[in-house]
Design a protein around this motif. Structure first.
Motif, short mmCIF file in Angstrom:
data_model
loop_
_atom_site.label_atom_id
_atom_site.label_comp_id
_atom_site.label_asym_id
_atom_site.label_seq_id
_atom_site.Cartn_x
_atom_site.Cartn_y
_atom_site.Cartn_z
N UNK A 2 26.81 -17.81 77.68
CA UNK A 2 27.69 -18.16 76.57
C UNK A 2 29.14 -17.81 76.83
N UNK A 3 29.40 -16.80 77.66
CA UNK A 3 30.77 -16.32 77.87
C UNK A 3 31.32 -16.64 79.26
N UNK A 4 30.59 -17.39 80.07
CA UNK A 4 31.03 -17.63 81.44
C UNK A 4 32.42 -18.27 81.48
N UNK A 5 32.64 -19.31 80.70
CA UNK A 5 33.94 -19.98 80.69
C UNK A 5 35.03 -19.03 80.22
N UNK A 6 34.73 -18.26 79.16
CA UNK A 6 35.72 -17.30 78.65
C UNK A 6 35.98 -16.20 79.68
N UNK A 7 34.94 -15.73 80.35
CA UNK A 7 35.11 -14.72 81.41
C UNK A 7 36.02 -15.28 82.51
N UNK A 8 35.71 -16.48 82.96
CA UNK A 8 36.52 -17.09 84.03
C UNK A 8 37.98 -17.24 83.61
#
Length: 73
Positions: free
Chosen positions: A29-35
């Protein structure tokens, strides 16, 4: 190993836990936000979660929900 593969593995280790639906699993769920916001943060010791929490007003709704769900456990 490509940088993306390393990040994916590091993120998976940072958010290790039981199997969940992507909407409640911070790894997916947070991969894009993490990146976007926390790519330079080394996993471990809660640093990635702290980084994401610090950018909470900029996170996707899915990531916010996954972080909230993680805190409730």
């Amino acid at each position: 190993m490509s940088k993306l593969s390393f990040v994916a593995i590091a993120l998976a280790l940072a958010f290790s836990g039981g199997a969940s639906a992507q909407s409640s699993d911070p790894r997916g769920a947070c991969k894009t936000d993490y990146d976007k916001f926390c790519a330079g943060i080394a996993p471990g010791g809660g640093r990635v979660v702290a980084c994401l929490d610090g950018k909470r007003d900029q996170l996707s709704a899915t990531c916010k929900a996954a972080l909230d769900n993680r805190k409730q456990k």
